[in-house]
Write a protein that holds these residues in place. Structure first.
Motif: not given
Length: 326
Positions: A68-70, A74-84, A131-134, A158-159
């Motif tokens: 769910h966090l992945c 990804s939605t919050f940062l508006r880019m693909e994010c992979v969490v393992k 931070a750079d992405r936000l 916030d994240v």
């Protein structure tokens, strides 16, 4: 008057030392009532220790949390994010602080209705990339030698709040809401004093891939905070098992359903060649005792064993025993 001394857990039992007496909570001697092999050691200074079964259940919950966090990141940062989920286990507070890197971003939090202070640790490269992405960038690392600015810290908080809210959403549903609250942050975990050195924490180590950045995110949950959650999970599992074992209620329309009842015998095994040679008029020999081993099938399922015979001029089968399902 003789005096009995209870040795602390760390002292252990020396070879040849007399066995300690066993007392119940009300003080009466219960040596003959208890098997010593079933007694488990209990550390009164630090009762926070989870069994392997509890840890396994928590690990399954946190695997779902990672999925769910992945999606949330990804939605919050508006880019693909992979969490393992890299590692899940438990450790003491002193070992946790010793292994934390000198430069990182540490978020301290509490959860309403739960005791203790939890720790969310984000590696500095991951924090800078987020931070750079936000701030409108592409989530790249420009300078990893510097720390976070005040504006970047506010964005990272916030994240962190998003991560903690998603974590609490994995708890069993209750009438109360487990709302996380951030109470502080630090740039290093080496000097944290949120718990005693020997307090057990559940450790969740995550690997986060954001663009070109691969960073670490860690959650450290004290036993006092996770213990009520473990109990809630146990109650939820009990209710689920009771629901599965609940008998089906009989309904009146069931009375009109037709069920085929068939009486049959198992004669013998035959080869395919012999079967192909069977013709009308052939006689198959049957065991005399086969009459008493008549299978009564209810809707193609053998439910009873009976004895075939004749009663009042009609062929009948007397049920002798219920067939036990294999």
């Amino acid at each position: 008057m003789s005096e009995t001394r209870i040795q602390p857990e760390s002292a252990g039992l020396r070879a040849g030392a007399p066995e300690m007496p066993i007392f119940a909570f009300d003080g009466h001697h219960m040596e003959a009532e208890v098997d010593r092999a079933t007694i488990e050691t209990y550390n009164f200074r630090n009762p926070g220790f989870l069994r392997q079964g509890d840890l396994r259940q928590l690990e399954l919950v946190h695997q779902k949390f990672v999925e769910h966090l992945c999606a949330r990141l990804s939605t919050f940062l508006r880019m693909e994010c992979v969490v393992k989920l890299v590692k899940f286990g438990s450790s003491t507070f002193s070992l946790i602080t010793d292994l934390m890197k000198a430069t990182t971003h540490v978020t301290l939090f509490q959860v309403e209705f739960l005791r203790g202070i939890g720790i969310l640790d984000m590696s500095l490269p991951l924090s800078l990339a987020i931070a750079d992405r936000l701030l409108g960038g592409k989530g790249r690392l420009s300078d990893t030698s510097r720390g976070l600015t005040e504006i970047e810290i506010a964005l990272i908080e916030d994240v962190a709040q998003l991560v903690l809210v998603e974590w609490t959403h994995q708890f069993p549903e209750q009438e109360i809401s487990f709302a996380p609250t951030i109470i502080g942050h630090d740039t290093s975990g080496r000097f944290l004093q949120t718990a005693e050195a020997d307090v057990v924490h559940v450790t969740i180590n995550l690997e986060v891939v954001l663009g070109e950045c691969v960073g670490q995110m860690q959650l450290f949950i004290p036993f006092a905070m996770i213990e009520p959650i473990v109990k809630l999970m146990a109650v939820a599992r009990l209710k689920t098992s009771e629901g599965k074992n609940h008998s089906i209620q009989w309904r009146r329309p069931f009375n009109t359903i037709n069920v085929p009842v068939v009486a049959e015998w198992f004669v013998k095994d035959m080869s395919i060649g012999d079967v192909l040679q069977l013709r009308p008029g052939d006689v198959l020999e049957m065991d005399r005792e086969l009459i008493a081993r008549t299978n009564i099938k209810l809707s193609n399922t053998t439910g009873f064993i009976g004895t075939a015979g004749v009663e009042d001029g009609r062929v009948a089968v007397q049920l002798t025993q219920r067939k036990i399902a294999e």
